[in-house]
Structures are given as C-alpha cells and as structure tokens.
Design an enzyme around this catalytic site. Sequence first.
Site, PDB file in Angstrom:
ATOM      1  N   GLY A 131      -1.669  34.460  25.824  1.00 44.94           N
ATOM      2  CA  GLY A 131      -2.854  34.464  25.419  1.00 44.94           C
ATOM      3  C   GLY A 131      -3.768  34.113  26.483  1.00 44.94           C
ATOM      4  O   GLY A 131      -3.238  33.465  27.438  1.00 44.94           O
ATOM      5  N   SER A 133      -6.490  31.514  28.590  1.00 44.21           N
ATOM      6  CA  SER A 133      -6.316  30.093  29.009  1.00 44.21           C
ATOM      7  C   SER A 133      -7.238  29.610  27.869  1.00 44.21           C
ATOM      8  O   SER A 133      -8.293  29.915  27.599  1.00 44.21           O
ATOM      9  CB  SER A 133      -7.246  29.942  30.365  1.00 44.21           C
ATOM     10  N   SER A 135      -6.515  29.111  24.643  1.00 47.87           N
ATOM     11  CA  SER A 135      -6.226  29.831  23.250  1.00 47.87           C
ATOM     12  C   SER A 135      -5.169  28.725  22.811  1.00 47.87           C
ATOM     13  O   SER A 135      -5.121  29.085  21.241  1.00 47.87           O
ATOM     14  CB  SER A 135      -5.329  31.205  23.637  1.00 47.87           C
ATOM     15  N   LYS A 137      -1.736  27.727  23.514  1.00 47.49           N
ATOM     16  CA  LYS A 137      -0.490  27.985  23.990  1.00 47.49           C
ATOM     17  C   LYS A 137       0.383  26.793  23.992  1.00 47.49           C
ATOM     18  O   LYS A 137       1.538  26.773  23.385  1.00 47.49           O
ATOM     19  CB  LYS A 137      -0.309  29.087  25.112  1.00 47.49           C
ATOM     20  N   SER A 205       0.274  35.182  31.302  1.00 48.26           N
ATOM     21  CA  SER A 205       1.094  36.236  31.511  1.00 48.26           C
ATOM     22  C   SER A 205       0.276  37.327  31.218  1.00 48.26           C
ATOM     23  O   SER A 205       0.595  38.097  30.212  1.00 48.26           O
ATOM     24  CB  SER A 205       2.350  36.178  30.873  1.00 48.26           C
TER      25      SER A 205
END
Length: 301
Positions: A131, A133, A135, A137, A205
Amino acid sequence: MTTAKSLPPPCCTGMFRNFECRRLTTSHSSPPEKLGFSMLCRINAARSCHSRRNLILLYDRSRSNFLKPIKAKKDSESSCTDNGAAFSGIQLRQMSNVGNSTNILWHECPIQKRDRQQLLQQKGCVIWLTGLSGSGKSTLACALSQSLHSRGKLSYILDGDNIRHGLNRDLSFRAEDRSENIRRIGEVAKLFADAGVICITSLISPYQKDRDACRALLPEGDFIEVFIDVPLHVCEARDPKGLYKLARAGKIKGFTGIDDPYEPPCGCEIVLQQKGGDCKSPKDMAELVVSYLEKIGHLQA
C-alpha cells in the site's frame, strides 16, 4: 646390466624421491655410470631403468592419472583407490549455474519443510502487505504479529525501512533499486516460509511485476497478498514521516503517489479498504487476516 638404487629423501614426507641408476660393465677400469633424476614417490621405477626416456614416459602417465578429475558414483558407500583417481559416495546432482554463480550444487537435508511445520504446528507462508506510504502497513504488521503470537503461532516481520537499515542499505529509491529491494526481501521471505514461519512483509512494493515475481518464488497458496487500500489524500493527511510534504516541495524525487506510480494489486487475496468514515482499527484488520489464515488451514500443520 642396470640396477636402480633408491636414495632416501631429505624428508620422509616429501613428494619426490631421488633414484640413482648405475650401469655395471665387465671392465674394472671404467667406473660405474651414474644417472641422477627426480620422480614421484608413487612411481615404481625399480622394475625398469633401461633409459631416462622410459622413466619420463612413466612419470607422465602417472601424473595424468593423479590429476584426472574425480567423478561421483552412485554407490552408497564411499571408497578410495591408491592412485586417488576414483572415489565413490552418495550420488550428487549435477552442478548448475544460476545468474553469475557458477558450479553450484543444491544440498538437500533430511529435515524438510513439512517436518518444521509439524514441529511448529503451523504452515509457513508469506503475508505480503502492500500500500501507499502512510496506509498503515507497519502498524498492521505489528498487530497481526501480536494476534498470531497470542495464538501460539510463530511469525516474523520484514519491514521495508528496517531491512534498509541492514541488508538493503546499499539500495536507493530509483526504480531499478526498488525492484532489487523487493527481490531480496522476497528471497528472504521465502526462506522464512520454508522454515515454517509465518513471514509478514511490510513495504510499499509499488510495481505489480515485482510482487508477482515474489509470488512465483513460493508454492501456490503460500503467498498471501494483502492490499491496504487507503486513498492518497488520506495517506498524505496522515504523513507520519513528513515525506509527502518533502515530496510536494520537490526535496524528494521519485516518491510513490506523487511523481512515481503505485500499481494497485490485481487479484490479491485480501483487500482492506480504509475509506471515508469506515476505518477499521489495526486489531480488527489483523483479525480479518487471521481468519483468512484459519480458513485456508495455515494455522495448523
């Protein structure tokens, strides 16, 4: 008549012995003829000393046998001959070349992935969190790890920023370096999954092809892609690292979502949407992932 007399070498462990050949004559007036030369200790020169040429030929044949490549055989027991030209042992698979690595051999171990999974009472896999930056994670990764730990399941987090502190500290954020960053993490995650560990990766990613390449490293069903779908304006409003502000000011180039694209996953296993007022807590999102793992049978061996 010709005889050969072996003279002891200066050191008993030396590779060479000196041989002295004397040609005996019927006349007592002429002294014995001496021939001095060196040979390998394994050569039996005493039987024939007709000429220097014969001994040199014998030396060459022995040397060629000594340097002959050793070939692996199928025999289950190992053995060795005196001239060192033949060995037999456990059958080895053919050498291979992978990338820039040549003459490498994959070594199998009797303890396999299924054995490790049985020991841990879980199935090794990779949970790939992707996702933008900001978000969430990393926050979700920690919540998921805590939830698994409370159930007695072993997990490990490969966080994008953490990996860049060590293994990938030589990589920049250029497109080619980002791909290499994902490739390395994918390979490490594969090792964790093979060890029977539930590996959680947390990194942007942004490119579909890189995520697909990591998926291809694992058996079907062992790569679980989780897309944290948070709109750009929400991530930018959070801006936990202040990176969006720097990117908007032109101080960071190639920042995902600003001047570099993010390619949303197509066909991922789980989508966690965080839009409008419907924002789930990290713990609630972690439970959704855990429920999926239970459904596909990854929380038992």
